[in-house]
Design an enzyme around this catalytic site. Structure first.
Site, PDB file in Angstrom:
ATOM      1  N   GLY A  24       0.821  -1.202   0.000  1.00 40.55           N
ATOM      2  CA  GLY A  24       0.000   0.000   0.000  1.00 40.55           C
ATOM      3  C   GLY A  24       0.848   1.242   0.000  1.00 40.55           C
ATOM      4  N   GLY A  25       0.182   2.378   0.165  1.00 44.79           N
ATOM      5  CA  GLY A  25       0.883   3.657   0.119  1.00 44.79           C
ATOM      6  C   GLY A  25       1.871   3.838   1.243  1.00 44.79           C
ATOM      7  N   ASP A 135     -10.820   7.114   1.079  1.00 46.17           N
ATOM      8  CA  ASP A 135     -10.063   6.445   0.019  1.00 46.17           C
ATOM      9  C   ASP A 135     -10.790   5.183  -0.429  1.00 46.17           C
ATOM     10  OD1 ASP A 135      -6.704   5.065  -0.351  1.00 46.17           O
ATOM     11  OD2 ASP A 135      -7.943   6.178  -1.763  1.00 46.17           O
TER      12      ASP A 135
END
Length: 650
Positions: A24-25, A135
């Site tokens: 993920g980010g 998100d």
């Protein structure tokens, strides 16, 4: 130390890393084995590169951990080791919606509708808890092998009352293909933004592309979002109407998350196994309220009520345990902050206790005019709550030593012993204001206000005959649990019955000398000190109820200092810098209460309350203003050190 985690590494001497399953980010997600509970878990690994990133990761864990729902990935644990943070989550064996579309191609409207309905119910729960996901994308929707959809990765979500996170693309938060128009224009994401992103996610699932069409550069999506350009769907069939509603460019015209779930249910009713999965979850919306009368008041709930971390207790006082409660009352009267007992450090057999209230209503001192609070520093909030009177809702325990000093709680326990609901009663020195639209009713010498239920929380207000306020705030903490408004009405009825007989009963004894209960918050700092250290020319001084809280302001609300005495189960500041101030263990939390603020918490003393639980007294000092955060924190620490000199010896 290795730079990267490897298979075979163990986190917290418990979670054995097996294989990476995603990225993920903020880091890598591992499949791992929880050796203590013998189960598979997902573990997100991240090495935050600065304090802001660490705070964002902590917020991800905190926001997700308080959301319990069949369509939200559960968060089990949060571990910090050296410079690495680990979030331990429920392991979902299937892939994401993005994987499904990539592997199989576009979904049918019915398949997408089923997934969307499940995620909409997850968002309804999240929004009821005050958390905006921020998100919602196909990558963050996981699908189990039997078709259960779960929302994950609250990495850029934010509690509605806290700082927005700063994950951005070209200065805009979120992933461009699913970006709501208002967020693209620079507004903060809110509940309706999540609804748009869900619509964009479902659009992509059936059409194979973003509702903004195909673009070669992320900023092209942002530009189309700003323009409000939405392509007409061609494969959505019965999903067209729900998508049109969810993707409305005007946020006010979009449905709320629970309404979106109902729209999507018409396209794809839940299967039998999904309906069984969700039958323990109740729709978090309005419960019963008191009848409206022609008289109304403007009632403003305290802005920080309920902000403290709730304890998890397994000691239960039920309606059949009044005798045990009476013994605890005697113990508290002898050894609590309101008695003459000895501290743990004294080496004597006595323990410091709580406020000495059982809430049974026995031997109440009813001197004074009916319906009045009377002297703030001797009014006992626990005498207005009664654990036995609430026992029809479940097993109950009274907690006299948590949060503000003018506060008392009754906790309800489920079959496992975990907290499922909380009834909180607070006093408020501010007089009620006439006007407004809160339904009220007059009972004897008091006026009761009934706020509309918001999610899992319900608020009742009692305006006393001497123009003070009593707040009763009920919150559902888990399911199954009673309706919070029914629980709040029962607690309110008991409090009103006590007030109908006389004044709020008094505390049973004088506070012990070492307790913060014996001090006045407004006496710890003076105008010269505030001007010299904080640059605040004090024009307004607002003492809270009992003078256990004080706020000094410059008259414009742009700069000021707030000081408050509180209690907690232990001193464990999350995400805060630990410090020693004036010889006392403390924590420093920049931007804890607001963007331009700094909060210092100082541990004053530890004791055992009337239930035998470890408890601490804290002094909290918050400085706010237009100065840089570092300067605000320096000021907060200096003022805390000055105030500490006037505290009693612990």
């Amino acid at each position: 130390m290795r730079v990267m985690a490897e298979a075979g590494d163990k986190v917290a001497d418990r979670y054995l890393l097996q294989e990476p399953i995603g990225r993920g980010g903020m880091g890598v997600v591992w499949r791992a084995h929880d050796e203590l509970l013998d189960r598979q878990v997902a573990v997100k690994c991240a090495r935050p590169d600065d304090d802001r990133a660490a705070l964002r990761l902590t917020n991800e864990a905190r926001n997700a951990a308080r959301l319990h729902h069949p369509h939200i990935v559960s968060v089990f644990d949060f571990v910090e080791e050296s410079e690495v943070c680990w979030i331990v989550m429920e392991y979902v064996s299937g892939g994401s919606l993005a994987d499904m579309v990539r592997d199989r191609g576009a979904l049918t409207p019915e398949e997408a509708g089923s997934i969307g309905r499940q995620i909409a119910t997850a968002l309804a729960k999240s929004h009821a808890e005050g958390v905006v996901h921020g998100d919602v994308t196909p990558e963050n929707v996981l699908i189990t092998e039997d078709g259960v959809a779960k929302l994950t990765d609250f990495g850029i979500s934010r509690a509605l009352w806290s700082e927005a996170t700063m994950t951005r693309t070209g200065g805009v938060r979120g992933k461009p293909p699913y970006l709501p128009p208002e967020v693209a224009r620079g507004d903060a994401a809110d509940r309706k933004s999540d609804v748009f992103s869900l619509g964009a996610t479902l659009y992509a699932a059936v059409e194979g592309r973003s509702p903004y069409g195909e673009a070669s550069h992320p900023m092209a999506y942002v530009a189309r979002a700003i323009e409000g350009y939405i392509e007409t769907p061609h494969r959505a069939g019965p999903l067209v109407d729900p998508l049109t509603a969810l993707l409305n460019v005007e946020p006010k015209r979009r449905p709320a998350a629970d309404q979106a779930a109902r729209l999507l249910r018409r396209v794809a009713p839940p299967s039998a196994h999904l309906e069984h999965l969700e039958d323990t979850y109740e729709d978090p919306h309005d419960g019963e309220t008191l009848d409206r009368t022609p008289f109304t008041m403007r009632l403003l709930p305290p802005s920080v009520r309920g902000a403290w971390r709730r304890p998890s207790r397994r000691v239960v006082i039920t309606a059949t345990a009044v005798g045990t409660a009476a013994v605890l009352v005697v113990w508290a009267a002898l050894f609590g902050p309101w008695g003459g007992g000895h501290s743990d450090e004294s080496g004597r057999s006595g323990k410091d206790g709580g406020s000495g209230a059982s809430g049974t209503g026995d031997s109440l001192s009813q001197a004074g005019r009916a319906g009045t609070v009377g002297d703030a520093r001797t009014a006992d909030p626990c005498k207005l709550l009664n654990a036995a009177s609430l026992s029809r809702f479940g097993e109950t325990v009274i907690d006299p030593d948590y949060g503000e000093i003018d506060r008392c709680d009754v906790l309800l326990h489920g079959e496992t012993g975990d907290d499922i609901a909380d009834v909180q009663l607070n006093f408020d020195a501010d007089p009620p204001e006439p006007g407004g639209d809160v339904p009220t009713r007059r009972i004897g010498n008091v006026t009761v206000g009934a706020f509309q239920r918001e999610g899992d929380e319900c608020v009742r207000n009692i305006a006393s005959a001497d123009r003070k306020q009593i707040w009763i705030i009920t919150e559902r903490l888990d399911t199954p649990a009673p309706d919070p408004c029914q629980l709040g009405d029962a607690a309110t009825d008991y409090a009103v019955s006590v007030l109908d007989r006389g004044q709020v009963p008094r505390r049973s004894a004088q506070p012990v000398a070492s307790s913060l209960v014996s001090r006045h918050a407004c006496g710890l700092l003076d105008g010269d000190e505030l001007k010299r250290m904080a640059g605040v020319r004090v024009k307004d001084r607002d003492p809270g109820f009992g003078d256990w809280r004080c706020e000094w302001a410059d008259g414009s609300s742009d700069a000021g200092v707030e000081l408050e005495f509180t209690r907690d189960n232990d001193f464990s500041p999350e995400g805060a810098e630990r410090a020693e101030i004036a010889g006392k263990l403390s924590s420093v939390s920049p931007e804890e209460w607001d963007d331009d603020s700094c909060l210092v918490r100082m541990l004053h003393r530890s004791y055992r309350n009337s239930l035998g639980d470890d408890t601490v007294e804290l002094m909290s000092l918050n400085v706010y203003g237009s100065k840089p955060t570092q300067k605000l924190c320096q000021t907060a620490k200096a003022l805390a050190a000055t105030a500490a000199k006037k505290l009693p010896s612990a």
